[in-house]
Design an enzyme around this catalytic site. Sequence first.
Site, PDB file in Angstrom:
ATOM      1  N   LYS A 137       0.872  -1.191   0.000  1.00 10.89           N
ATOM      2  CA  LYS A 137       0.000   0.000   0.000  1.00 10.89           C
ATOM      3  C   LYS A 137       0.895   1.223   0.000  1.00 10.89           C
ATOM      4  O   LYS A 137       2.050   1.149   0.407  1.00 10.89           O
ATOM      5  CB  LYS A 137      -0.853   0.023   1.280  1.00 10.89           C
ATOM      6  CG  LYS A 137      -2.086   0.885   1.165  1.00 10.89           C
ATOM      7  CD  LYS A 137      -3.222   0.101   0.569  1.00 10.89           C
ATOM      8  CE  LYS A 137      -4.457   0.942   0.327  1.00 10.89           C
ATOM      9  NZ  LYS A 137      -5.618   0.072   0.004  1.00 10.89           N
ATOM     10  N   ASP A 177      -6.992   4.370  -4.396  1.00 10.88           N
ATOM     11  CA  ASP A 177      -7.673   4.193  -3.114  1.00 10.88           C
ATOM     12  C   ASP A 177      -8.312   5.568  -2.860  1.00 10.88           C
ATOM     13  O   ASP A 177      -8.546   6.310  -3.833  1.00 10.88           O
ATOM     14  CB  ASP A 177      -6.669   3.800  -2.008  1.00 10.88           C
ATOM     15  CG  ASP A 177      -7.350   3.248  -0.755  1.00 10.88           C
ATOM     16  OD1 ASP A 177      -7.729   2.068  -0.752  1.00 10.88           O
ATOM     17  OD2 ASP A 177      -7.535   4.008   0.231  1.00 10.88           O
TER      18      ASP A 177
HETATM   19  N1  GLU Z   1      -7.437   0.240  -2.821  1.00  7.47           N
HETATM   20  C1  GLU Z   1      -8.147  -0.956  -3.139  1.00  7.47           C
HETATM   21  C2  GLU Z   1      -8.130  -1.887  -1.948  1.00  7.47           C
HETATM   22  O1  GLU Z   1      -8.180  -1.444  -0.830  1.00  7.47           O
HETATM   23  C3  GLU Z   1      -7.672  -1.578  -4.441  1.00  7.47           C
HETATM   24  C4  GLU Z   1      -6.230  -1.919  -4.527  1.00  7.47           C
HETATM   25  C5  GLU Z   1      -5.757  -2.356  -5.922  1.00  7.47           C
HETATM   26  O2  GLU Z   1      -6.564  -2.388  -6.849  1.00  7.47           O
HETATM   27  O3  GLU Z   1      -4.561  -2.647  -6.027  1.00  7.47           O
HETATM   28  O4  GLU Z   1      -8.149  -3.083  -2.063  1.00  7.47           O
END
Ligand code: GLU
Length: 457
Positions: A137, A177
């Site tokens: 992340k 996100d």
């Molecule tokens: N931000 C989204 C999550 O919390 C998607 C992450 C992504 O597609 O890599 O899963």
Amino acid sequence: MTTQVVSNTQYAKEYIDGVFEALKEKNAHQPEFLQAAEEIFLSLVPVFEQNPAYIKHNVLARIVEPDRIISFRVSWQDDNNKVQVNRGYRVQYNNVIGPYKGGLRFHPTVNESIMKFLAFEQIFKNALTGQPIGGGKGGSDFNPKGKSNSEIMRFCQAFMTELYRHIGPDVDVPAGDIGVGAREVGFLWGQYKRIRGAYEAGVLTGKTPGYGGSLARKEATGYGLVYFVEEMLREANQTFFEKTVVVSGSGNVAIYAIEKAQHFGARVLACSDSAGYIHDPEGIDIKLVKEIKEINGDRINTYVEYRPTATYHEGCTGIWSIPCDIALPCATQNEIDGDSARTLIANGTQVVAEGANMPSNLEAINEFLNAGVLFGPGKAANAGGVAVSALEMAQNSGRTYWSFQEVDEKLHGIMKSIYAQSSEAAKKYGYAGNLVVGSNIAGFVKVADGLISEGVY
Ligand code: GLU
């Protein structure tokens, strides 16, 4: 025999407590990270009890320590030619199952604790999808609210100018996100491509369809959430038809959860943004919400100017006092505390499923489970977004595009499988019906087994 079982349980508990105590000592100032870790740790006692090899290999301590945390300066020039400085992050947590994978969040609340909690949850969520993706992340404390398009572009370019050296289609694949959607991913992608001098489309997901992006990625988290709830309801011999639903948030996840729930015949009564919520007893006009949020970029309170049946209320927690059959928190972490949970329960809510990451705190989760509310934890229920991101990576590797229907069908299958895995793991370990324990165990076991197979390094 009995003595043996008791001592195994004791041994497992002591091991997990020991790892958690050390974690608390090292990360005393990271409450969100400790909260996410505690929720998972509490679920794992039966796993360690039945698999003493996990203790021997010290897998918990190895998984809870991120592979690396990258923190960097992002300087950029605003429209008044003033130089601004923000902090950027990328947490590369675990790549046992595939390249680090997870979104980027641009929000003033971003700090190391938030990044680590999100990245840690992402490991298990991604494992549950059955796709070859590890956990990561990133993001920044940059606040996109009120910024011009050019400022957003310059910030994204500056952010990528540092991040590019740490990522790659087989290394680490960011996406969106909160505060990062297709526009931001587009700016980030353009800068990555310029610097690398190569068209490595699979380095980012959530790109614009037709320019490397997958169809149905935008809809995926919200649709996936509703597909997951469909499975929860099926086990209780119910459907969405004529159920009342409250959805918090009005971003990507909320909008497409509302759309799909309505498609299945539900009446959605409310949604919100960080300032307040709208209550429309006749049912949310999703076309209007899309126009307000996706086209005009306005606040949700403008909804009531067009819909005389609706009312606007300041503040966020009030939304949970609206009686509903199904509650879908799709805004942000810790938006449901013990009090809100008790209000929902008192009003007869039967299902709560998390579209956001960690929207219910530990007290709220316990309230729901003790009251017999069907509870779908985020790392299972909101995994549809990252699952379709993995499908976008697959399309990019194959230099091909799949139709909307093809992606949506795959997404539906993945959500059914996540539900089945979570529900079966819960049963297998003696917690039938508890999807928190089930999803944590199902995700954890996949990572733990992979880690052991790699040997110690
Ligand atoms: N931000 C989204 C999550 O919390 C998607 C992450 C992504 O597609 O890599 O899963």
